[in-house]
Structures are given as C-alpha cells and as structure tokens.
Design a protein around this motif. Structure first.
Motif, short mmCIF file in Angstrom:
data_model
loop_
_atom_site.label_atom_id
_atom_site.label_comp_id
_atom_site.label_asym_id
_atom_site.label_seq_id
_atom_site.Cartn_x
_atom_site.Cartn_y
_atom_site.Cartn_z
N MET A 1 0.83 -1.20 0.00
CA MET A 1 0.00 0.00 0.00
C MET A 1 0.87 1.25 0.00
O MET A 1 0.38 2.36 -0.17
N CYS A 2 2.17 1.08 0.26
CA CYS A 2 3.13 2.14 -0.03
C CYS A 2 4.49 1.47 -0.23
O CYS A 2 4.60 0.25 -0.12
N VAL A 3 5.51 2.25 -0.50
CA VAL A 3 6.80 1.67 -0.85
C VAL A 3 7.61 1.16 0.35
O VAL A 3 8.72 0.67 0.19
N TRP A 4 7.06 1.28 1.56
CA TRP A 4 7.80 0.83 2.74
C TRP A 4 7.83 -0.70 2.84
O TRP A 4 8.76 -1.29 3.33
N ARG A 5 6.77 -1.33 2.36
CA ARG A 5 6.66 -2.80 2.26
C ARG A 5 6.84 -3.53 3.59
O ARG A 5 7.84 -4.21 3.82
N CYS A 6 5.85 -3.36 4.43
CA CYS A 6 5.86 -4.03 5.73
C CYS A 6 5.49 -5.50 5.57
O CYS A 6 4.82 -5.89 4.62
N GLY A 7 5.90 -6.29 6.55
CA GLY A 7 5.51 -7.70 6.56
C GLY A 7 4.07 -7.82 7.01
O GLY A 7 3.64 -7.21 7.98
N VAL A 8 3.31 -8.65 6.28
CA VAL A 8 1.88 -8.80 6.53
C VAL A 8 1.57 -10.25 6.82
O VAL A 8 2.13 -11.15 6.19
N ILE A 9 0.68 -10.47 7.75
CA ILE A 9 0.08 -11.80 7.89
C ILE A 9 -1.37 -11.66 7.48
O ILE A 9 -2.13 -10.90 8.07
N ALA A 10 -1.72 -12.36 6.39
CA ALA A 10 -3.08 -12.27 5.85
C ALA A 10 -3.89 -13.45 6.34
O ALA A 10 -3.45 -14.59 6.27
N LYS A 11 -5.07 -13.16 6.85
CA LYS A 11 -5.95 -14.24 7.33
C LYS A 11 -7.00 -14.56 6.27
O LYS A 11 -7.59 -13.64 5.70
N VAL A 12 -7.19 -15.83 6.04
CA VAL A 12 -8.10 -16.27 4.99
C VAL A 12 -9.18 -17.15 5.59
O VAL A 12 -8.90 -18.02 6.42
N ARG A 13 -10.42 -16.87 5.18
CA ARG A 13 -11.52 -17.75 5.59
C ARG A 13 -12.48 -17.91 4.42
O ARG A 13 -12.86 -16.91 3.79
N ASP A 14 -12.86 -19.11 4.11
CA ASP A 14 -13.79 -19.40 3.01
C ASP A 14 -13.36 -18.73 1.70
O ASP A 14 -14.18 -18.15 0.99
N GLY A 15 -12.10 -18.79 1.43
CA GLY A 15 -11.64 -18.25 0.15
C GLY A 15 -11.53 -16.74 0.11
O GLY A 15 -11.24 -16.17 -0.94
N LYS A 16 -11.78 -16.08 1.22
CA LYS A 16 -11.70 -14.63 1.24
C LYS A 16 -10.64 -14.18 2.23
O LYS A 16 -10.46 -14.79 3.28
#
Ligand SMILES: Nc1nc2c(c(=O)[nH]1)N[C@H]1C(S)=C(S)[C@@H](COP(=O)(O)OP(=O)(O)OC[C@H]3O[C@@H](n4cnc5c(=O)[nH]c(N)nc54)[C@H](O)[C@@H]3O)O[C@H]1N2
Ligand SMILES: Nc1nc2c(c(=O)[nH]1)N[C@H]1C(S)=C(S)[C@@H](COP(=O)(O)OP(=O)(O)OC[C@H]3O[C@@H](n4cnc5c(=O)[nH]c(N)nc54)[C@H](O)[C@@H]3O)O[C@H]1N2
Ligand code: SF4
Ligand SMILES: [Mo]
Length: 740
Positions: free
Chosen positions: A66-81
């Motif tokens: 979302m900007c050029v800093w590029r933070c580490g993300v943990i994305a949570k997924v449920r039911d394909g979303k």
C-alpha cells in the motif's frame, strides 16, 4: 450487470457509486478504532465472493504494497476470502503493526472498480471508452505498436516509467532489452534533492538513523506521524517516550509537530537560512567535533569561510525564526551531539534551493560528528544489502547511443542515472527536443496526477502515438492510455524477493488473482516474448523466478513461504564500527564537494535566494495524510470513508480578512489554474501559507468513488526543477484565495 458490461465495450460515465454503507458494520466511524475486524470482514464478505483461495483457511505471510515501505503482513483467509491483514511481528518494517493504509489493503483487492480485463481504447483519449479484450489480443497489440515505433523512430522514442517496486528489475530488463535509454522513476518528484546532496557529502544515498540512543532530532518538513514509514514512525514514538528532544521545522502544525518538543513554524523556502546560521553559530563558538572534522572531512575551512556571513540575525530576516532560537537550537544540538541528528528528510522537493538545504543539513551532522555513533546518523539505511541472490540469466543488452530525454547526465551531470528527472520527460515530449518521443510505457505510476501542471501532461499525452499502462484500477493515467493491462494486486501474486539487511522476504499470493488480472512477472515476460526478447526472460512462471533467486541460499521456496522470510546471517553486534569509509572522491565527508567544484560550482553549501509570493498570494504547500498513499488510494472505499476530500488549510486571520469561514466554498488560483474547494480554517499554519493534501481531484471516471472528490494541486502547480539535483519544487507555486 448493465448492458454495457454485457457488451465488449466499456464506457465509463459520470455516475458516482452510492456509498456502500460500510459504516453499518463498523459504527465506530472515522476513528482508527473503526478499522476493526468486523468492518473489514463485512467488506470482504461483500466483495470477495469471486475469490477462491489457493490455501485452506489460515494465514499467509506476505508483504504490504500500500506504499513503498513494504511491511511484513500476515493475511488471514476464511472461506476463500481475505478477512484481515495484520503486521508481521518478525518483519523489521512492521514489527507487528500495520498503518491504516496497510490495514485497508483489502479495499484495493476487493475494489469494485478494479480493471477486470485488458482494455484497448476505442473512443478519443479521455472519453473513457474501451473495448474489453483477451490478454492475447492486448499483448499482441502492445508488442506490435512497440515494434512499430522502434522501427519508425528508434527504441529511444519510447519512454518507460515506474514508481519503486519489487519487480522494477524486470521492468528495467524490458526497457534495456528493448533498447531505450528513456527511463523515469518518481524520484525527481520526490527525493532527488535529498539523495544527491547526501551522496555528494557522504558517498552514499541515504544515511540511516539510530533512534534508540538519540537525544535530539531535527526534522525539516519531514512529517513521520502522517507521511508514515511504519518502523521509523514507531522509532520516533519510542524516542519521544524515552525523552528525546524533537524539533520540527514546518510552516504547518503537522501531527509530527504536535508530538514534538518544539514546533518551528519556519518560512517556506528558507530552511537553508536556518541551517547556514546553525553552521555559523556552531563553528564560531567552537562547538563542533574537532576530531571528526580533522580525521574524516574535506573542505572544513571553505565551509567556515562561507558561513561566516550567515549570522542568526541574517537568518531571522529570511526564515522568520528568532535569532535567539536559532542560537539556542544550535547550542542544544551541539551539546546533544553525537547522540543527535538533523534528519535527512525524504520528499524535500519544495524549492529549487532544497538541494542546498540538504547539503547544509548533511554538513551540520558532519561537523558535529553525528555519524556512526549511538543515536546519530548511520552509514547505511539497510535495504538491499547483505544477501546475494541468484539472478535469471541476462544476456548483454543492445547498445544505446541516443541521449536521454531527461537531460541526465548530459545536461545534469550531478543527477544519478538511476534517479533521473522524471518530469523532464514530459517536457521533452512537448518540445520535441532533443528528439520527439512517441510512446510511453507506464507501470505502477500515475504521472498524469503526480507531475506538476496536469494540463501540460495531458498535452504531452496528446502528442504521443501510444501509451500503455499497467495498473490495478483505472487511475487517471490509465484513463488517458491506449491499452490498460490489469495487474493482480499484491495479495494475489508473487514478486521478486525483497532483501533487507541479512534477510529475504517473500511476497506471495494469498488468493488467486481476481477477474482476469495477471502478475507483473508474467506480463513482462509475455510482452518480452512478443518483442522477440524472450532470451531476457528465462523463467518458467513466478515460482521458478523465485527459486532461481534462492539458489545461493540455504532455503527452499516452501520453507520461505511458510515463514515469510529467511535470515542469512544471524549475528547483529549492534556495535559501531571504528573504521569509517566514505564513498566520495576524497574518501572523506565532503563539506566542500569536489564534484561540484569540478563542474565550476561552489563546493560548499551557500545561500540561494528562494522565490517569494507577492502581496496578495500564499505559498501553496502540499503533502501526505496518514490515511492515503499519493494518488493511489482515494478510490479505496475504506480509506475514502476515513478521509474523503482535501480542504485547503488557511490561517484564521487570513481567512477572516477575506470573509472566509470554516467549510466555506473557496477558489484557489495560481498562474496556471484555478480550483474550487472548501476552507479548513486553522491556527495551525503560517499566515503566508496554505496547504492541501495531495492525491485528490481525480479525473478518471473509472474511479467511481474518487472521481471529482476533492481537488488536485497538480492543476495549480507550476513546474520548477532544480537543475543541479533534478528535484521538482512543489512549494514554489503561489496562489490567491477567495470566497466562491
Ligand atoms: N501516509 C502516507 N505516508 C507516506 C506516503 C503517503 O503517500 N502517505 N508517501 C511516502 C513517500 S513516497 C514520501 S516521499 C514520504 C514523504 O514524507 P514527508 O516529506 O515527511 O511528507 P510530505 O507530506 O510529503 O511533506 C511534508 C511537509 O513539508 C512541508 N513543507 C512544504 N514546504 C516546506 C518548506 O519549504 N520548508 C519546510 N520546512 N517544510 C515544508 C509541508 O507543510 C508538509 O507538512 O512519505 C511516505 N509515507
Ligand atoms: N502535488 C503533489 N505532487 C506530488 C507529491 C505531493 O506530495 N504533492 N508527492 C510526490 C512524491 S513524494 C511521489 S513519490 C510521487 C508519486 O507519484 P506516483 O508514483 O505517480 O503516484 P502513485 O499514486 O504512488 O502511483 C501509483 C500507482 O500504482 C498503482 N498501483 C498500486 N499498486 C500496484 C500494483 O501492485 N501494481 C500495479 N501495476 N499498479 C499498482 C496505483 O493504483 C497508482 O495508480 O508523487 C509526487 N508528486
Ligand atoms: S507503512 Fe503502511 S502502507 Fe506502507 S507498507 Fe507499511 S503498512 Fe503498508
Ligand atoms: Mo515520495
């Protein structure tokens, strides 16, 4: 589905989307607490039903874009979303936290206005009429037009431009294989002044900062609490809590100024006077670090000679900071040194003299010995070092003989090639000099809005035969392009690895690409193939690309995917090296630059008079807000909800004089344009200045949320560029303000 959507023709129209009523799910409204799980989940549920996840319910470690800093993300997924994005505690840029924009990343992936298929323009440019086509057709067409231009006018007739990203190397690969010297990045609009000044002084691009042990920091228009660099913003918060003194020079009472120990409402364009007087005071009173100066610097005597004339009284006349305050700050800084630094800043593209300001700041740090000590500036900012990656085979590129359109280096020898002067490409299209450009390939960038003077940019577009844009949404630039290629968002694709210090971090898909969007690695390769340049793109899909990168490292793709990162060397001593090396010609910190001297310029920082507004005019200042990135996120419904438009900050007394009350409709008028907006009447800005958050006033009707919301200062800004550093001067436009 409307009739138009059933057909192959897309005609973007004025109709704005009714707001989605997200607030029902998150009644907390526009506060940060409103960025809650429920609201995001409701959002994902609404838009995510086309998604099929590549993994079962769970978590994916990836990187924010979302900007050029590029933070580490943990994305949570449920039911394909994707239901939630969280900061990765192990990533040095996020440390477990995401900023508002990072949390709202779902709003980009699930934006109803995403470009869903490749498009080829069928109406006039700007009419908003496109034909949906297959990738096959779009790529064939793009390659055919590029080949045509190359045959007719030479490869140099095609400009390539992009804003910093992880796949940049492949973009550069494409342009070098194609054979064009014309390459633009956003740097000339952003930090050319800072980088050129620091590299001439220290011999490296951007000094790092040690906040853990610092006692004193001075910022010059750097607004870390809103122009967020996640980890550094966290550093500042912690330093303040530990009692560091923070001084902010800004004509405007920013959120950083609000948290600082001292706000110095300096007169725009005159920071240079402030710093020259600081140098004067510190040298005159013998408060500088003799040992550091003698051992490590070059040109101290010339500097001392130059700054003798710049007394605090002289500076007060210019920068409007009382002489006694300059004296006090000089004293405080030199007492705190070396556990102190004057921050190198970032977008110091304010005035044509900003390069001199940056040189003076670097000199101040140097003479006080604020280098490589606990709490001072540091030799490296850390990115891109420490790990050797494998690369895909790169056969030699064709030789390029044509001059660069941006004049680097033949007109601007100090500007590094990798920075360039982006905005001058636009101007070269208009003048046809040194030769006429005919095409523009734009990746992940919105030059129509980000370059000053939008009318000029539109005019330049009208002179081109072919414009292709790769983006997620129908940004303003895409709207005026001939071909739009929809990239998969950062949550749907791999990108080349990110290296930071001794670790590599992976961006990987959390879900499969929605609609008919494709990853950049695939797009560039497919264009390359069609241009007969396949030998430059020797990888078999995204995973193979990364596997090739990982070859020298002791880690598999699977392992990397699971953890999100891999650390090559473990030990971090935290010790500061005794031996200092500087990458300048003299091998020393160049207080007087040998490069500038050789070019017949004055080597030491010196006064350069800035332009000033006339009686009835204000300085027009611009900048960021915490809830948006540049010109990119205003259509993100989530962020739009938090910050929908950009009223003009104007000082209470000046507003009163003009009969303007808070919220009134007003006109803002410069020499080249006029916009109608609302007034935000405040004590938090100097009477001689007004301010507008950048990024609004989109002209693309394909952005149904952002279209025509707020106004663009690019409609007001006159283009000025400092010829030495190639930095545009964004505060050098003066405006009149009156009631509508
Ligand atoms: N939330 C958010 N964070 C971002 C970004 C974003 O878009 N949104 N973008 C990132 C990028 S690419 C960049 S370059 C950085 C920019 O980071 P910064 O440079 O810190 O921020 P800006 O908001 O661009 O500009 C800051 C300030 O400069 C002041 N200013 C204008 N003219 C002068 C002057 O002559 N003298 C002084 N002293 N001050 C002046 C303005 O009042 C404004 O408050 O932010 C990065 N972080
Ligand atoms: N008036 C004014 N002008 C300014 C500034 C200012 O403060 N005020 N700031 C200047 C600064 S500091 C900078 S850095 C420049 C920035 O100028 P630009 O780089 O031109 O602006 P951005 O809005 O960052 O453009 C990014 C584009 O990339 C798209 N995008 C985002 N993610 C992806 C992706 O994964 N893939 C693809 N293909 N596209 C993606 C977004 O939709 C957006 O259209 O602007 C400069 N211009
Ligand atoms: S600072 Fe914010 S937007 Fe930028 S990468 Fe980090 S979380 Fe994402
Ligand atoms: Mo920037």
């Amino acid at each position: 589905m409307s009739k138009d959507e059933r057909d192959d023709i897309v005609q973007y129209s004025m109709s704005r989307r009714k707001f989605l009523g997200l607030s029902a799910a998150g009644a907390a409204g526009a506060s940060l607490t409103g960025l809650g799980f429920d609201k995001l989940q409701a959002y994902a549920a609404k838009h995510g039903d086309v998604a099929k996840t590549t993994i079962p319910d769970g978590e994916v470690h990836t990187l924010c874009e979302m900007c050029v800093w590029r933070c580490g993300v943990i994305a949570k997924v449920r039911d394909g979303k994707i239901t939630k994005l969280e900061g990765n505690p192990d990533h040095p840029h996020s440390r477990g936290k995401l900023c508002p924009r990072g949390q709202a990343g779902l709003g980009m992936t699930y934006d109803p206005d995403r470009v869903k298929t490749p498009l080829i323009r069928v109406g006039k440019r700007g009419e908003g009429k496109f034909r949906k086509v297959t990738w096959e057709e779009a790529l064939d067409y793009t390659a055919a037009r590029m080949n045509e231009l190359k045959e007719k006018y030479g490869a140099e007739s095609m400009i390539f431009s992009t804003t910093h990203n992880l796949i940049q190397q492949q973009f550069e690969n494409l342009l070098r294989a194609y054979g064009s010297p014309n390459y633009g990045t956003q740097r000339g609009l952003c930090f050319n002044a800072m980088i050129t000044a620091n590299s001439l002084t220290w011999g490296l691009d951007e000094p790092g900062r040690d906040y853990t042990d610092t006692d004193y920091v001075i910022y010059t228009g750097r607004n870390l609490m809103e122009a967020i660099s996640n980890s550094e913003t966290q550093d500042l918060v912690e330093a303040l809590a530990k009692g560091a003194k923070v001084v902010v020079l800004d004509p405007r009472f920013t959120k950083t100024a609000a948290r600082a120990t001292e706000w110095v409402p300096i007169k725009p364009g005159n920071d240079l006077a402030f710093y020259l007087a600081m140098l004067h005071e510190i040298i005159k009173n013998d408060w500088y670090d003799h040992e550091f100066v003698e051992e490590y610097t070059h040109g101290f005597d010339q500097l001392a000679e130059e700054v003798r004339q710049y007394t605090p009284e002289w500076a007060e006349q210019r920068c409007d900071v009382p002489a006694e305050n300059i004296r006090r700050i000089a004293r405080e800084f030199s007492v705190a040194a070396p556990r102190a630094f004057a921050h190198p800043n970032w977008r110091t593209s304010n005035f044509e003299n900003s390069f001199q300001t940056e040189r003076a700041i670097a000199a101040l740090n140097a003479i006080c010995g604020c280098w490589s000590q606990p709490g001072s500036l540091q030799p490296a900012a850390g990115e891109g070092e420490g790990v050797e990656l494998g690369g895909i085979p790169q056969p030699p590129y064709p030789r390029v003989r044509a001059l660069r359109l941006d004049g680097v280096p033949w007109q601007h020898p100090v500007v590094p090639l990798k920075l360039g002067i982006f905005q001058k490409n636009r101007d070269a299209i208009l003048t046809g000099k040194p030769y006429q450009a005919h095409g523009w390939f734009i990746y992940r960038q919105n030059p129509l809005s980000s370059i000053s003077d939008r009318r000029k940019t539109l005019e330049a577009f009208s002179k081109l035969d072919f414009i292709v844009t790769i983006d997620i949404i129908m940004n303003d630039t895409a709207y005026y392009s001939d071909v739009i290629l929809p990239e998969a968002t950062y949550l749907e694709r791999y990108d080349p690895l990110m290296v930071m210090e001794d670790s590599v971090f992976i961006r990987q898909p959390v879900i499969k690409p929605l609609f008919d969007s494709k990853p950049g690695l695939w797009i560039f390769q497919e264009i390359g193939k069609r241009l007969g340049l396949e030998k430059y793109f020797q990888y078999d899909g995204e995973e193979d690309y990364i596997t090739q990168q990982l070859k020298p490292l002791d880690v598999t793709l699977e392992e990397l995917k699971n953890k999100g990162y891999f650390t090559v060397v473990k030990e971090h001593t935290g010790e500061h090296s005794e031996e200092l090396h500087f990458g300048t010609k003299t091998g020393k910190v160049e207080l007087s630059s040998t490069v500038l001297e050789q070019l017949g310029m004055k080597g030491v920082p010196h006064w350069q008079e800035p332009m000033t507004p006339s009686e009835n005019q204000f300085y027009l200042l611009t900048g960021k807000v915490a809830t948006h990135t540049q010109f990119a996120t205003q259509n993100n419904e989530y962020l739009h909800d938090l910050f929908p438009e950009n009223p003009l900050w104007i000082n209470t007394k000046e507003a009163e004089k003009r009969g303007i009350k808070n919220g009134d409709d007003i006109y803002v008028e410069s020499e080249i344009g006029k916009v109608k907006t609302k007034a935000y009447v405040t004590e938090g800005i100097r009477p001689d200045s007004v301010f507008m958050v950048a990024g609004f006033g989109h002209v693309s009707k394909g952005l149904r949320t952002a279209f025509n919301e707020g106004v663009s200062d690019s409609d007001l800004h006159i283009s000025y560029t400092d010829p030495v550093s190639g930095s545009q001067a964004l505060s050098q436009t003066f405006v009149k303000v009156y009631k509508a």
